[in-house]
Structures are given as structure tokens and as C-alpha cells.
Design a protein around this motif. Structure first.
Motif, PDB file in Angstrom:
ATOM      1  N   GLU A 202      23.160  -4.139 -40.128  1.00  0.00           N
ATOM      2  CA  GLU A 202      24.029  -4.597 -41.205  1.00  0.00           C
ATOM      3  C   GLU A 202      23.738  -3.919 -42.540  1.00  0.00           C
ATOM      4  O   GLU A 202      24.625  -3.788 -43.391  1.00  0.00           O
ATOM      5  N   ASN A 203      22.488  -3.451 -42.713  1.00  0.00           N
ATOM      6  CA  ASN A 203      22.137  -2.776 -43.961  1.00  0.00           C
ATOM      7  C   ASN A 203      22.124  -1.260 -43.819  1.00  0.00           C
ATOM      8  O   ASN A 203      21.844  -0.551 -44.789  1.00  0.00           O
ATOM      9  N   GLN A 204      22.396  -0.775 -42.612  1.00  0.00           N
ATOM     10  CA  GLN A 204      22.420   0.661 -42.332  1.00  0.00           C
ATOM     11  C   GLN A 204      21.162   1.330 -42.887  1.00  0.00           C
ATOM     12  O   GLN A 204      21.219   2.229 -43.725  1.00  0.00           O
ATOM     13  N   CYS A 205      20.023   0.857 -42.370  1.00  0.00           N
ATOM     14  CA  CYS A 205      18.728   1.334 -42.842  1.00  0.00           C
ATOM     15  C   CYS A 205      17.781   1.425 -41.655  1.00  0.00           C
ATOM     16  O   CYS A 205      18.165   1.221 -40.508  1.00  0.00           O
ATOM     17  N   VAL A 206      16.521   1.718 -41.933  1.00  0.00           N
ATOM     18  CA  VAL A 206      15.471   1.772 -40.923  1.00  0.00           C
ATOM     19  C   VAL A 206      14.670   0.473 -40.984  1.00  0.00           C
ATOM     20  O   VAL A 206      14.364  -0.029 -42.070  1.00  0.00           O
ATOM     21  N   ALA A 207      14.339  -0.085 -39.818  1.00  0.00           N
ATOM     22  CA  ALA A 207      13.483  -1.271 -39.739  1.00  0.00           C
ATOM     23  C   ALA A 207      12.335  -0.979 -38.785  1.00  0.00           C
ATOM     24  O   ALA A 207      12.552  -0.425 -37.704  1.00  0.00           O
ATOM     25  N   VAL A 208      11.127  -1.365 -39.186  1.00  0.00           N
ATOM     26  CA  VAL A 208       9.919  -1.007 -38.443  1.00  0.00           C
ATOM     27  C   VAL A 208       9.168  -2.273 -38.058  1.00  0.00           C
ATOM     28  O   VAL A 208       8.641  -2.982 -38.921  1.00  0.00           O
ATOM     29  N   GLN A 209       9.106  -2.574 -36.757  1.00  0.00           N
ATOM     30  CA  GLN A 209       8.407  -3.767 -36.294  1.00  0.00           C
ATOM     31  C   GLN A 209       7.034  -3.395 -35.755  1.00  0.00           C
ATOM     32  O   GLN A 209       6.897  -2.544 -34.879  1.00  0.00           O
ATOM     33  N   ALA A 210       5.995  -4.047 -36.296  1.00  0.00           N
ATOM     34  CA  ALA A 210       4.622  -3.803 -35.858  1.00  0.00           C
ATOM     35  C   ALA A 210       3.986  -5.139 -35.489  1.00  0.00           C
ATOM     36  O   ALA A 210       3.709  -5.962 -36.370  1.00  0.00           O
ATOM     37  N   PRO A 211       3.747  -5.415 -34.193  1.00  0.00           N
ATOM     38  CA  PRO A 211       3.229  -6.712 -33.759  1.00  0.00           C
ATOM     39  C   PRO A 211       1.742  -6.693 -33.396  1.00  0.00           C
ATOM     40  O   PRO A 211       1.164  -5.642 -33.089  1.00  0.00           O
ATOM     41  N   THR A 212       1.119  -7.855 -33.418  1.00  0.00           N
ATOM     42  CA  THR A 212      -0.168  -8.028 -32.769  1.00  0.00           C
ATOM     43  C   THR A 212       0.070  -8.148 -31.268  1.00  0.00           C
ATOM     44  O   THR A 212       1.112  -8.651 -30.827  1.00  0.00           O
ATOM     45  N   VAL A 213      -0.910  -7.695 -30.469  1.00  0.00           N
ATOM     46  CA  VAL A 213      -0.787  -7.783 -29.007  1.00  0.00           C
ATOM     47  C   VAL A 213      -2.129  -8.210 -28.417  1.00  0.00           C
ATOM     48  O   VAL A 213      -3.185  -7.989 -29.023  1.00  0.00           O
ATOM     49  N   GLY A 214      -2.075  -8.833 -27.252  1.00  0.00           N
ATOM     50  CA  GLY A 214      -3.290  -9.181 -26.520  1.00  0.00           C
ATOM     51  C   GLY A 214      -3.838 -10.553 -26.870  1.00  0.00           C
ATOM     52  O   GLY A 214      -3.340 -11.257 -27.745  1.00  0.00           O
ATOM     53  N   ASP A 215      -4.892 -10.925 -26.169  1.00  0.00           N
ATOM     54  CA  ASP A 215      -5.509 -12.239 -26.330  1.00  0.00           C
ATOM     55  C   ASP A 215      -6.686 -12.184 -27.301  1.00  0.00           C
ATOM     56  O   ASP A 215      -7.432 -11.208 -27.354  1.00  0.00           O
ATOM     57  N   ALA A 216      -6.817 -13.268 -28.055  1.00  0.00           N
ATOM     58  CA  ALA A 216      -7.987 -13.460 -28.925  1.00  0.00           C
ATOM     59  C   ALA A 216      -8.343 -14.938 -28.854  1.00  0.00           C
ATOM     60  O   ALA A 216      -8.241 -15.670 -29.832  1.00  0.00           O
ATOM     61  N   HIS A 217      -8.755 -15.380 -27.675  1.00  0.00           N
ATOM     62  CA  HIS A 217      -8.949 -16.802 -27.430  1.00  0.00           C
ATOM     63  C   HIS A 217     -10.064 -17.408 -28.282  1.00  0.00           C
ATOM     64  O   HIS A 217     -10.171 -18.637 -28.367  1.00  0.00           O
ATOM     65  N   TRP A 218     -10.867 -16.567 -28.886  1.00  0.00           N
ATOM     66  CA  TRP A 218     -11.945 -17.046 -29.757  1.00  0.00           C
ATOM     67  C   TRP A 218     -11.415 -17.525 -31.114  1.00  0.00           C
ATOM     68  O   TRP A 218     -12.159 -18.113 -31.899  1.00  0.00           O
ATOM     69  N   CYS A 219     -10.107 -17.310 -31.382  1.00  0.00           N
ATOM     70  CA  CYS A 219      -9.511 -17.737 -32.658  1.00  0.00           C
ATOM     71  C   CYS A 219      -8.187 -18.444 -32.365  1.00  0.00           C
ATOM     72  O   CYS A 219      -7.167 -17.787 -32.125  1.00  0.00           O
ATOM     73  N   PRO A 220      -8.157 -19.769 -32.342  1.00  0.00           N
ATOM     74  CA  PRO A 220      -6.955 -20.506 -31.938  1.00  0.00           C
ATOM     75  C   PRO A 220      -5.709 -20.186 -32.758  1.00  0.00           C
ATOM     76  O   PRO A 220      -4.599 -20.320 -32.252  1.00  0.00           O
ATOM     77  N   ALA A 221      -5.868 -19.757 -33.994  1.00  0.00           N
ATOM     78  CA  ALA A 221      -4.703 -19.461 -34.826  1.00  0.00           C
ATOM     79  C   ALA A 221      -3.913 -18.274 -34.301  1.00  0.00           C
ATOM     80  O   ALA A 221      -2.700 -18.174 -34.519  1.00  0.00           O
ATOM     81  N   VAL A 222      -4.600 -17.357 -33.606  1.00  0.00           N
ATOM     82  CA  VAL A 222      -3.941 -16.140 -33.105  1.00  0.00           C
ATOM     83  C   VAL A 222      -4.422 -15.847 -31.688  1.00  0.00           C
ATOM     84  O   VAL A 222      -4.687 -14.694 -31.335  1.00  0.00           O
ATOM     85  N   ASP A 223      -4.494 -16.876 -30.862  1.00  0.00           N
ATOM     86  CA  ASP A 223      -5.142 -16.730 -29.564  1.00  0.00           C
ATOM     87  C   ASP A 223      -4.346 -15.915 -28.555  1.00  0.00           C
ATOM     88  O   ASP A 223      -4.923 -15.257 -27.687  1.00  0.00           O
ATOM     89  N   GLU A 224      -3.017 -15.947 -28.657  1.00  0.00           N
ATOM     90  CA  GLU A 224      -2.167 -15.176 -27.745  1.00  0.00           C
ATOM     91  C   GLU A 224      -1.168 -14.379 -28.564  1.00  0.00           C
ATOM     92  O   GLU A 224      -0.573 -14.898 -29.510  1.00  0.00           O
ATOM     93  N   ASN A 225      -0.968 -13.126 -28.172  1.00  0.00           N
ATOM     94  CA  ASN A 225      -0.106 -12.235 -28.943  1.00  0.00           C
ATOM     95  C   ASN A 225       0.718 -11.367 -27.995  1.00  0.00           C
ATOM     96  O   ASN A 225       0.165 -10.678 -27.138  1.00  0.00           O
ATOM     97  N   ARG A 226       2.024 -11.417 -28.164  1.00  0.00           N
ATOM     98  CA  ARG A 226       2.935 -10.667 -27.293  1.00  0.00           C
ATOM     99  C   ARG A 226       3.849  -9.790 -28.145  1.00  0.00           C
ATOM    100  O   ARG A 226       4.249 -10.177 -29.244  1.00  0.00           O
ATOM    101  N   GLY A 227       4.200  -8.633 -27.614  1.00  0.00           N
ATOM    102  CA  GLY A 227       5.164  -7.815 -28.341  1.00  0.00           C
ATOM    103  C   GLY A 227       5.049  -6.340 -28.039  1.00  0.00           C
ATOM    104  O   GLY A 227       4.203  -5.885 -27.266  1.00  0.00           O
ATOM    105  N   ALA A 228       5.926  -5.584 -28.672  1.00  0.00           N
ATOM    106  CA  ALA A 228       5.929  -4.121 -28.587  1.00  0.00           C
ATOM    107  C   ALA A 228       6.363  -3.591 -29.944  1.00  0.00           C
ATOM    108  O   ALA A 228       7.256  -4.150 -30.583  1.00  0.00           O
ATOM    109  N   ALA A 229       5.733  -2.526 -30.379  1.00  0.00           N
ATOM    110  CA  ALA A 229       6.092  -1.912 -31.650  1.00  0.00           C
ATOM    111  C   ALA A 229       7.371  -1.088 -31.486  1.00  0.00           C
ATOM    112  O   ALA A 229       7.646  -0.548 -30.408  1.00  0.00           O
ATOM    113  N   ALA A 230       8.142  -0.993 -32.566  1.00  0.00           N
ATOM    114  CA  ALA A 230       9.405  -0.251 -32.480  1.00  0.00           C
ATOM    115  C   ALA A 230       9.877   0.148 -33.870  1.00  0.00           C
ATOM    116  O   ALA A 230       9.499  -0.452 -34.880  1.00  0.00           O
TER     117      ALA A 230
END
Length: 300
Positions: A202-230
Motif C-alpha cells: 500500500e505504501n509502495q516501499c520496501v519492508a524488512v522483517q527480521a524475527p527471532t528463531v529457535g528455543d530459549a526455554h531458560w527465559c520464559p519471556a522468549v522461550d519459543e520463537n518461530r519465523g523466517a526473515a524476509a
């Protein structure tokens, strides 16, 4: 042509034994992206939470203590990324993470360039977890970063799902929207992905998605992370027909690299096959009144 190479991180959260381990990891990531010619490096939302491990298992495993531990290391983290940006002469959106200012806790992403720290963007739309459990406050206002490589706006994760935020940035001149994200399920990643693609459309621009990935069960706030960068653009003349400039494999750590010509942003906005950026205001006259038409029941 104003070509720029962008690196989007699919970034795993690791247990760190000490600060030197974090610095070594971050430097290796930066050097890898720089080695592939990247001029803009984008790290994910809440990727700074791996710093909670520096407080030990008891701190990292407590949602409240982890937040304070990461906030404590923030000045050192910013100094480190400022140094990387200066040393390698690149622009870096550093990992976002908690900042404590008075009685507010904010989710902040700092932006650095060859001359050092440029500024920051605080997340403005809080998820239910941030509102109801973590008590993270909404930031105030949007920042447009006018750099030598282009005009850049930041919409952090959930922010990307609210089109008026990106619209305001693009009306101010943004050509690139950086979308760092942290999602614990495919559904969450998909929402941000769809949001990023829609904002590019809608804005005719570039958008850059950068996610966290993988498990970090030692930290409940970010214990599971799913995604792909694009990296996304508008599916228009001169861009990929799908709007996907580059995309990594799901849940696979590493950089996704894409080269874009920012002159295409201006060209698409001025003379694209469709003109959603220019035609946006035409919606306003159509939404003032909504007519409800009820079905007439069929007599039986």
C-alpha cells in the motif's frame, strides 16, 4: 540508481556465559553480513533478551527479573553496536529490548550509523503479553531516519499490523520500513509477515522483517520463537511479481540478503501499474458513512 543491500536476521537466542561471549557472537553476525555487502543490518525485536542469561538461571527464568537484567546491560549493548556501525561503516538496527524510564518500561530499538547512534524507535502498539503480563508501556511518536542510504522508518512487530503507523512514516518520506519481530508461533509470525507485505504494497516501499528463531526455554519471556526473515517490495513493475525480494527458510538462523534500488520506490509511487500510495486519500470520502442493507426474509 540508488542501490542498497539489506540484511535481515533470523536470529537465535543463545545462553551466554559472559559479556565477551555476547560481543563475540554479535561481532560474528555483523561481520558475516558486512562480508556479503550489506549496508543496512536489521536485528529482531526482543533479541536483546538473551542478555538475561548473564544474570544466571534464576534471573533468566523469572519474567520480571529478566527484564531488569537486560535493561541493566542496555548502555553497554548500545555502545557495542555503535562501535560496530562505525568500524564497518554500516547502518544497524540493534536488537530491541526493555528500557526502564521512570515508572515506564519500553520496548526500544536503537538505530546506528557510521557516525554512531542516530536515534531510536519505541514500540507503540503493545501485544496482550506486553500489556497484561509484562507491563511494558507504549512508546510515544514515530521517528523517520534520513540517512545517506535512504529514508527509514521502524514499525516493531505488532506495529506493522496497524497501517496508519506505516502510512504516517511513508507520508513523511520513508522508503524502507524495518520490521523487527519476535513471535512464539507460526500464526504470530504470519500476522507480522502479512502486515509487512501489506505495508510494502500500500505504501509502495520496501519492508524488512527480521524475527527471532529457535528455543530459549531458560527465559520464559522468549522461550519459543518461530519465523523466517524476509525483504518485501510492492508487486509492481521492476519488483518481483510476488513482492518477495528475498526470504529465508522457516526457523533457520542466518542472514537473508536482498539488494534493492530505492529509485524504484519513487517510480512506483509516481507511475506504477497501480497507485495505492497516491490513491490512499480517496478512501476517506468513502468511509464517512456506512449504509447497512438488510436482507428481506423470504416467505415460506
Amino acid at each position: 540508481m540508488r542501490q542498497v543491500t539489506i540484511a535481515a536476521a533470523a536470529y537465535p537466542l543463545d545462553w551466554l556465559e559472559d559479556w565477551s561471549a555476547y560481543e563475540a557472537k554479535a561481532r560474528a553476525w555483523v561481520e558475516h553480513a558486512v562480508g556479503q555487502g550489506a549496508g543496512i543490518l536489521v536485528f529482531p525485536e526482543y533479541a536483546a533478551m538473551e542478555l538475561a542469561s548473564l544474570g544466571g538461571p534464576e534471573v533468566a527464568g523469572n519474567i520480571e527479573k529478566a527484564l531488569h537484567e537486560v535493561a541493566r546491560h542496555r548502555p553497554a549493548m548500545e555502545q557495542m553496536f555503535a562501535g560496530f556501525a562505525q568500524q564497518y561503516e554500516v547502518y544497524i538496527l540493534a536488537p530491541s529490548g526493555p528500557v526502564i524510564e521512570g515508572d515506564k518500561r519500553l520496548n526500544r530499538a536503537a538505530f546506528f550509523g557510521p557516525a554512531g547512534r542516530i536515534g531510536h524507535q519505541d514500540k507503540v502498539m503493545m501485544t496482550r503479553f506486553e500489556r497484561e503480563i509484562w507491563d511494558v508501556s507504549a512508546g510515544q511518536g514515530l521517528q523517520l531516519f534520513d540517512t545517506a542510504l535512504g529514508k527509514i522508518g521502524i514499525v516493531i512487530c505488532y506495529d506493522s499490523e496497524f497501517p496508519l503507523l506505516a502510512r504516517a512514516l511513508c507520508e513523511a518520506g520513508a522508503e524502507i520500513l524495518l520490521v523487527p519481530s519476535c513471535t512464539d508461533a507460526i500464526a504470530g509470525w504470519s500476522r507480522v509477515r502479512v502486515g509487512a507485505m501489506a505495508r510494502a504494497l500500500e505504501n509502495q516501499c520496501v519492508a524488512v522483517q527480521a524475527p527471532t528463531v529457535g528455543d530459549a526455554h531458560w527465559c520464559p519471556a522468549v522461550d519459543e520463537n518461530r519465523g523466517a526473515a524476509a525483504i518485501f517490495g510492492p508487486p509492481d513493475t521492476g519488483w518481483p511479481e510476488t513482492g518477495v525480494i528475498a526470504e529465508g527458510a522457516l526457523d533457520t538462523p542466518g542472514w537473508v540478503i536482498g539488494r534493492v534500488d530505492l529509485d524504484l520506490v519513487a517510480q512506483s509511487r509516481a507511475d506504477g501499474r497501480v497507485l495505492p500510495f497516491a490513491h490512499w486519500p480517496e478512501q476517506l470520502s468513502q468511509i464517512k458513512d456506512v449504509t447497512i442493507t438488510r436482507e428481506t426474509p423470504v416467505e415460506t
